[in-house]
Design a protein around this motif. Sequence first.
Motif, short mmCIF file in Angstrom:
data_model
loop_
_atom_site.label_atom_id
_atom_site.label_comp_id
_atom_site.label_asym_id
_atom_site.label_seq_id
_atom_site.Cartn_x
_atom_site.Cartn_y
_atom_site.Cartn_z
N LEU A 27 61.09 28.18 73.99
CA LEU A 27 61.28 26.86 73.94
C LEU A 27 62.06 26.45 74.87
O LEU A 27 61.86 25.37 75.75
CB LEU A 27 62.20 26.16 72.74
N GLU B 118 61.57 27.00 77.96
CA GLU B 118 60.78 27.08 78.90
C GLU B 118 60.38 25.66 79.35
O GLU B 118 59.94 25.16 80.33
CB GLU B 118 59.44 27.94 78.86
N GLN B 119 60.67 24.79 78.20
CA GLN B 119 60.26 23.37 78.24
C GLN B 119 61.51 22.49 78.99
O GLN B 119 62.59 22.78 78.43
CB GLN B 119 60.02 22.71 76.83
N PRO B 120 61.33 21.69 79.87
CA PRO B 120 62.33 20.99 80.51
C PRO B 120 63.31 20.03 79.46
O PRO B 120 64.37 19.78 79.70
CB PRO B 120 61.52 19.88 81.45
N ALA B 121 62.55 19.51 78.39
CA ALA B 121 63.26 18.75 77.45
C ALA B 121 64.24 19.61 76.60
O ALA B 121 65.00 18.87 76.04
CB ALA B 121 62.17 17.92 76.71
N VAL B 122 64.08 20.71 76.43
CA VAL B 122 64.93 21.61 75.90
C VAL B 122 66.07 22.41 76.55
O VAL B 122 65.72 23.07 77.32
CB VAL B 122 64.11 22.66 74.77
#
Length: 365
Positions: A134, A136-140
Amino acid sequence: MNFAFRGKRLSGLLTVVPANEASFLEEMKNFNFPINRSLKLKEVMGYDRHRLVEAGVCVSDLAVHGLRHLFARSLLDPQEIDALILVTQSPDHLMPPTSSIIQGRLALKQDMFCLDVNQGCAGFVIGLIQAFLLLEQPAVGKVVLINADVLSRKTSPKDRNSYPLIGDAASIAVIERGDTDSTVHANLKMDGTRNEALMIPAGGLRMPSTAATAVLEDVGDHNLRAKDHLRMDGSAVFNFVQTEVPPMIGELLAAANLAVDAVDWFLFHQPNRFMLRKLAEKMQVPPAKMPNNIVERFGNSSGVTIPMAIVANLSERLGAERFTVCLAGFGVGLTWGSMLLSLGPLGFCESTDYPNATNEQRNHG
């Protein structure tokens, strides 16, 4: 399946255990078994005492208590939680997801990711893999991983093979990006052809719970359990662990280009003392590097025994020190997974008790 992650770390760890403690010596009278043989089992398997939830206490209760503990001490900002992963085999309900219940009870923000993962003994390792993915996602930016089970509620008190070992507990780990250049290595294997070695036969849609599935039956050697209860093929599980885990760890160390001696701690799932001692012997790991003191103090709380081993053995050192650790979980599925990472320094590494029943604790607000 192999995994590799960079720039991610475990930054804090809390374990939550019920204040209610039961002693094996007191429980021996529940078993139709000679006392001298029970005492021998106590010594070999590590039976001593275990922590058990009281009637009505669920996974979300342990999780909410632990998160409130962190919020109150400013160890975790609820607004910074972008994802909440719950690993459990004992959810509050079949639906909705218990992670959503936790999010709602704490009034966390709506702009977040909640996920239940149905896994057991390897659940902490699997949860860490999911958390790293997770991130790996910029939003997390920050993931809270909760691993919790209350399997004593699904284990027969008349089953000498399972009940003395079972414990209830939860762990809360904070996972986030870090500036470390070290690589986290992990691997995971599954074999569903052996799914019956560890299971609760009734309670799902394949075999719904009925009055008949609640009837205690003598399953051999005067052990009594119902189809609603946890069933374990002890010999099959022991052979599985001794056969599959050592080569898995060998593959993990090879991927990281590390020798056994380079690992400071082997913090493994703790089914019982005997199994871990044999595993350390087979892997040629010094016993002092593979702690086996969780079951005798708290019981086997499935995948939560791994974070419990970290807190119980290293909490006083992880505030300032860093260790190369090997984590491993193995069991229900059958599933086995391991992870090699640099652990520490941590912002917090501690344990808290879930209090015995009060009016306040029964309020799920």
